[in-house]
Write a protein that holds these residues in place. Structure first.
Motif, PDB file in Angstrom:
ATOM      1  N   ASN A  88       0.819  -1.221   0.000  1.00  0.00           N
ATOM      2  CA  ASN A  88       0.000   0.000   0.000  1.00  0.00           C
ATOM      3  C   ASN A  88       0.851   1.268   0.000  1.00  0.00           C
ATOM      4  O   ASN A  88       0.345   2.366  -0.236  1.00  0.00           O
ATOM      5  N   LYS A 106      -0.794  -4.468   5.688  1.00  0.00           N
ATOM      6  CA  LYS A 106      -1.708  -4.632   6.823  1.00  0.00           C
ATOM      7  C   LYS A 106      -3.062  -4.050   6.454  1.00  0.00           C
ATOM      8  O   LYS A 106      -3.149  -2.921   5.969  1.00  0.00           O
ATOM      9  N   GLY A 107      -4.113  -4.822   6.635  1.00  0.00           N
ATOM     10  CA  GLY A 107      -5.455  -4.332   6.332  1.00  0.00           C
ATOM     11  C   GLY A 107      -5.833  -4.528   4.875  1.00  0.00           C
ATOM     12  O   GLY A 107      -5.347  -5.430   4.192  1.00  0.00           O
ATOM     13  N   ALA A 108      -6.682  -3.621   4.368  1.00  0.00           N
ATOM     14  CA  ALA A 108      -7.245  -3.762   3.026  1.00  0.00           C
ATOM     15  C   ALA A 108      -6.242  -3.343   1.946  1.00  0.00           C
ATOM     16  O   ALA A 108      -5.313  -2.578   2.204  1.00  0.00           O
ATOM     17  N   ARG A 163      -5.195  -1.104  -0.813  1.00  0.00           N
ATOM     18  CA  ARG A 163      -5.542   0.251  -1.251  1.00  0.00           C
ATOM     19  C   ARG A 163      -5.147   0.502  -2.715  1.00  0.00           C
ATOM     20  O   ARG A 163      -5.509   1.524  -3.282  1.00  0.00           O
ATOM     21  N   SER A 203      -3.619  -9.842   3.166  1.00  0.00           N
ATOM     22  CA  SER A 203      -3.423  -8.971   4.329  1.00  0.00           C
ATOM     23  C   SER A 203      -2.386  -9.618   5.239  1.00  0.00           C
ATOM     24  O   SER A 203      -2.455 -10.828   5.513  1.00  0.00           O
ATOM     25  N   ASP A 227       0.206  -8.819   8.755  1.00  0.00           N
ATOM     26  CA  ASP A 227       0.825  -8.049   9.835  1.00  0.00           C
ATOM     27  C   ASP A 227       2.241  -8.592  10.006  1.00  0.00           C
ATOM     28  O   ASP A 227       2.432  -9.697  10.507  1.00  0.00           O
TER      29      ASP A 227
END
Length: 302
Positions: A11, A35-37, A39, A49, A51
């Motif tokens: 991202n 991390k997460g969606a 983008r 995804s 971490d």
């Protein structure tokens, strides 16, 4: 057979530039992770995804995909935040690298790691790859520790050191010195700019090219991958103003000492690029050529 490449921090600025260049390329099967969606939200790659501070997740994703190459762009890079949040900084910049090293031992992946000029004290830059590090900040210390982990490992690795990366991300969620200075001057804001620190600003596309060259040649060792133009931070901002024909009288030169920043910065870094030019075929653009690319991309976003 397509080679698999797993990118961390997809991202971010460098991560997105790598996806620009590698997705939909039949030679590579790209696994983007952050991390997460997602983008970036395009086609031509797989998204996971991840971490990077979670060793179980790192091992799981690496063993699932077994990449030929890992390009590790994810890190905590806000120098003052690293000084204040040392535990988090160590998890992101040191522990995560160890998790990927451990995974690479199982997958036989070539590890391409991004490092920084902040591993140096700035007393006698520009530096070549053989120069002795002496970090002034906790951020620089963690990036040096991550380099040492790779050197002590038995995996194939390449360390790419870079300086002040600039460019445009698709959703304009990330700023950098070029976008900050341009936006402030366009609004007619007075800005304080340090006149006693020296760097080689780096176009994100050039850094992505360096990563891809390191991957294609499966090189080992340390390589400098910055811009080729060496100048003060003040000159960087003045050249930004000149390029977009903005008012340079809004720029107020100051000494770094007056900022009282939590983390110490090196005065004079900069890199000697001879090794990367010769061994990688690295060919960075001039600063103004980089600004032209930024200008073109900003015109497409508006």
């Amino acid at each position: 057979m397509s080679k698999k490449v797993l990118i961390t921090g997809s991202n971010g600025l460098l991560g997105q530039k790598l996806l620009d260049k590698l997705r939909n390329n039949p030679e590579y099967l790209v696994i983007a992770t952050a991390k997460g969606a997602d983008r970036y939200r395009e086609t031509g790659y797989v998204y996971e995804s991840l971490d990077i501070t979670n060793q179980v997740e790192v091992e799981s994703v690496m063993l699932k995909h077994r990449p030929d190459h890992l390009i590790h762009t994810a890190a905590m890079t806000n120098v003052d935040a690293c000084e204040a949040e040392r535990e988090l900084c160590k998890k992101l910049n040191v522990d995560a690298v160890q998790y990927f090293i451990d995974a690479c031992k199982q997958t036989n992946s070539h590890f391409i790691h991004l490092s920084t000029d902040f591993i140096f004290d700035g007393a006698n830059g520009p530096y070549d790859e053989e120069a002795s590090p002496n970090p002034l900040s906790y951020y620089g210390q963690t990036k040096l520790e991550s380099e040492e982990l790779l050197k002590d490992s038995e995996i194939d690795y390449a360390i790419l050191r870079t300086i002040i990366v600039f460019g445009v991300v698709k959703d304009m969620s990330r700023s950098n010195i070029v976008l900050w200075a341009k936006a402030a001057l366009e609004k007619g804001q007075n800005i304080n700019v340090v006149n006693d620190q020296y760097r080689n600003p780096t176009l994100a596309e050039d850094l992505a090219d360096a990563c891809i060259l390191a991957m294609e040649k499966r090189v080992k060792g340390i390589f400098n991958a910055s811009g080729k133009d060496f100048m003060s931070i003040l000159e960087i901002v003045e050249r930004i103003a000149d390029f977009w024909k903005l008012d340079k009288s809004l720029i107020n030169p100051i000494s770094a000492d007056t900022l009282n920043q939590p983390a110490k910065r090196p005065v004079k870094t900069g890199f000697v690029l001879d090794k990367s030019i010769k061994e990688l075929g690295y060919s960075p653009r001039s600063f103004e050529e980089g600004l032209m690319i930024v200008d073109e991309q900003l015109s497409l976003i508006k």
